[in-house]
Scaffold this motif. Sequence first.
Motif, PDB file in Angstrom:
ATOM      1  N   TYR A   1       0.833  -1.204   0.000  1.00  0.00           N
ATOM      2  CA  TYR A   1       0.000   0.000   0.000  1.00  0.00           C
ATOM      3  C   TYR A   1       0.866   1.251   0.000  1.00  0.00           C
ATOM      4  O   TYR A   1       0.608   2.182  -0.734  1.00  0.00           O
ATOM      5  N   LYS A   2       1.910   1.260   0.799  1.00  0.00           N
ATOM      6  CA  LYS A   2       2.800   2.416   0.833  1.00  0.00           C
ATOM      7  C   LYS A   2       3.506   2.592  -0.498  1.00  0.00           C
ATOM      8  O   LYS A   2       3.687   3.698  -0.974  1.00  0.00           O
TER       9      LYS A   2
ATOM     10  N   THR B   1       0.983   4.136  -3.008  1.00  0.00           N
ATOM     11  CA  THR B   1       0.730   5.566  -2.820  1.00  0.00           C
ATOM     12  C   THR B   1       1.942   6.400  -3.206  1.00  0.00           C
ATOM     13  O   THR B   1       1.793   7.492  -3.738  1.00  0.00           O
TER      14      THR B   1
ATOM     15  N   SER C   1       1.856   9.167  -6.057  1.00  0.00           N
ATOM     16  CA  SER C   1       2.307  10.520  -5.752  1.00  0.00           C
ATOM     17  C   SER C   1       3.343  11.003  -6.759  1.00  0.00           C
ATOM     18  O   SER C   1       3.292  12.143  -7.224  1.00  0.00           O
TER      19      SER C   1
END
Length: 62
Positions: free
Chosen positions: A6-7, A10, A14
């Motif tokens: 998930y990190k 993102t 970004s």
Amino acid sequence: MPSTEYKGWTKHLSREMNGAWAIAKKDMRIYYFRSNIIVSGILFPLFMFLSFAIGKNAPQKY
């Protein structure tokens, strides 16, 4: 394990959004600050409005 995916997702999103914003900002700077765009997009409509608003001798009707 899912938290690291998930990190990573993102962080990737970004980076992609930052890249897209940088390209859009560059394109806007190139396109909108040209003299012909300023004249045809801002000054011409303003002068057309003023010419009809000032040259009108009839009273305004609502």
